[in-house]
Design an enzyme around this catalytic site. Structure first.
Site, PDB file in Angstrom:
ATOM      1  N   LYS A  92       0.812  -1.218   0.000  1.00 17.74           N
ATOM      2  CA  LYS A  92       0.000   0.000   0.000  1.00 17.74           C
ATOM      3  C   LYS A  92       0.846   1.270   0.000  1.00 17.74           C
ATOM      4  O   LYS A  92       0.511   2.265   0.630  1.00 17.74           O
ATOM      5  CB  LYS A  92      -0.968   0.015   1.182  1.00 17.74           C
ATOM      6  N   GLY A  94       2.133   2.564  -3.120  1.00 16.67           N
ATOM      7  CA  GLY A  94       2.230   3.035  -4.497  1.00 16.67           C
ATOM      8  C   GLY A  94       2.652   1.948  -5.455  1.00 16.67           C
ATOM      9  O   GLY A  94       3.091   2.230  -6.577  1.00 16.67           O
ATOM     10  N   THR A  95       2.498   0.701  -5.033  1.00 15.62           N
ATOM     11  CA  THR A  95       2.932  -0.445  -5.831  1.00 15.62           C
ATOM     12  C   THR A  95       2.261  -0.500  -7.196  1.00 15.62           C
ATOM     13  O   THR A  95       2.918  -0.684  -8.222  1.00 15.62           O
ATOM     14  CB  THR A  95       2.641  -1.753  -5.068  1.00 15.62           C
ATOM     15  N   HIS A 157       7.202  -7.647  -2.101  1.00 17.27           N
ATOM     16  CA  HIS A 157       7.039  -6.904  -0.851  1.00 17.27           C
ATOM     17  C   HIS A 157       8.089  -7.341   0.169  1.00 17.27           C
ATOM     18  O   HIS A 157       8.079  -6.869   1.311  1.00 17.27           O
ATOM     19  CB  HIS A 157       5.641  -7.136  -0.261  1.00 17.27           C
ATOM     20  N   LYS A 311      -8.010   6.367  -3.347  1.00 20.31           N
ATOM     21  CA  LYS A 311      -7.822   7.801  -3.550  1.00 20.31           C
ATOM     22  C   LYS A 311      -6.446   8.138  -4.120  1.00 20.31           C
ATOM     23  O   LYS A 311      -6.315   8.978  -4.992  1.00 20.31           O
ATOM     24  CB  LYS A 311      -7.987   8.548  -2.220  1.00 20.31           C
TER      25      LYS A 311
END
Length: 344
Positions: A92, A94-95, A157, A311
């Protein structure tokens, strides 16, 4: 056998002798956990999260059991090619955007048109798979035939130190994107609520906040994750590019040009004069990607693709965190990053 520390191997022998198999940890999420991994898990620090799922701490990071299996498979079997590109991030951060931008940059050499672009038919996560979650999830020797075109694009990740042994002698490139911890927390809260089909209520936010603060969050502690790439970037900036989500939002043209330069496919003057930089940024924008049919109607790893787009704002945390929560998280991050030269 996985390349594990000697003390783990010794523990294996003792456990195999003295432990009934029914005492081994239960698997989380699937039935792909090997007996060897189950034995390893029984020797590791463990934690139960706020959804009653179990995590274990391996090499300083917290993983769900099925993810740990993928990490171990990767460590045992991944052999990098010199031209590989690995896109890394804490979840979470900007991947999805980084993957889309990279695909668009690499794809432009094949076709200048967006009419039949790969991003129109597949989600960025489907095009650039996670090493430990997708590629090596079930085996240490997966079929990599579909990655025959070069360069191969992967994502992860995992923290940098989890990949060190596999990548230490390789010139393959790594791009890491980090994001303000408070915005990462809020995005994680909404994403977790969505995939578990729960309302993003206050209780769940407080549980997520607590896990972030004590470091027992999936792939956490987040400060160790970020620092692992930050330090590696300082050591070898030609191999590791460290990007900030906030800078990508504030100065997208400069940052995408920086990314293209690092990847070895800089924009030509003609491309810039023809407006290709802005075209790629518009094509890869959250507004455009979230509106594509492929990201509205299908799933990725059992997750609705629309949940990867919310968003994407900077500072959204101000709408949800109390001043006390803000101050506590700021103090923890400041303490953990002290002396590193990295600031949020």
């Amino acid at each position: 056998m996985f390349r594990l520390k000697l003390n783990h191997i010794i523990l294996y022998k003792n456990l195999l002798t003295n432990m009934d198999l029914k005492e081994l940890p239960s698997n989380v999420g699937d039935n792909k956990i090997s007996e060897e991994t189950s034995i390893l898990i029984s020797t590791l620090p463990s934690h139960t999260d706020f959804r009653a799922n179990k995590l274990c701490n391996y090499q300083g990071s917290w993983y769900y059991y099925n993810t740990l299996q993928g990490v171990l498979n990767f460590q045992a079997g991944f052999k990098p090619q010199d031209t590989d590109i690995i896109l890394a991030s804490y979840p979470k951060s900007g991947t999805t955007w980084l993957k889309a931008l990279t695909v668009a940059l690499m794809e432009r050499s094949k076709s200048p048109s967006f009419d039949h672009h790969p991003l129109l038919s597949d989600n960025p996560h489907g095009i650039v798979p996670f090493l430990e979650i997708d590629v090596y999830h079930e085996s240490s020797s997966p079929n990599l035939a579909k990655f025959s075109s070069l360069p191969r694009l992967f994502s992860t990740h995992m923290p940098m130190h989890a990949m060190h042994e596999n990548l230490k002698d390789s010139p393959c490139k790594i791009v890491y994107v980090c994001r303000n911890v408070k915005d990462t927390l809020i995005s994680w809260w909404f994403f977790g609520s969505a995939i578990h089909k729960m309302e993003p209520n206050r209780s769940l936010l407080e549980s997520t906040f607590k896990a972030f603060c004590n470091g027992t969050i999936y792939y956490g502690p987040i400060w160790e994750h970020v620092l692992s790439y930050w330090r590696r970037c300082l050591e070898d900036p030609k191999k590791v590019l460290f990007m900030r989500y906030e800078e990508m939002k504030e100065e997208p043209r400069g940052q995408i040009k920086r990314l293209a330069e690092f990847l070895g496919c800089p924009f030509t003057k003609e491309e810039e004069d023809n407006g290709l930089v802005d075209e790629i940024l518009d094509f890869c924008s959250l507004r455009n990607l979230s509106g594509l049919e492929v990201n509205q109607t299908k799933k990725f790893n059992k997750v609705d693709r629309k949940n990867f787009f919310r968003k994407g704002e900077v500072g959204d945390w101000k709408n949800y965190l109390t001043p006390e929560m803000e101050n506590r998280l700021d103090m923890i991050i400041q303490e953990k990053l002290q002396g590193s030269g990295l600031k949020f």
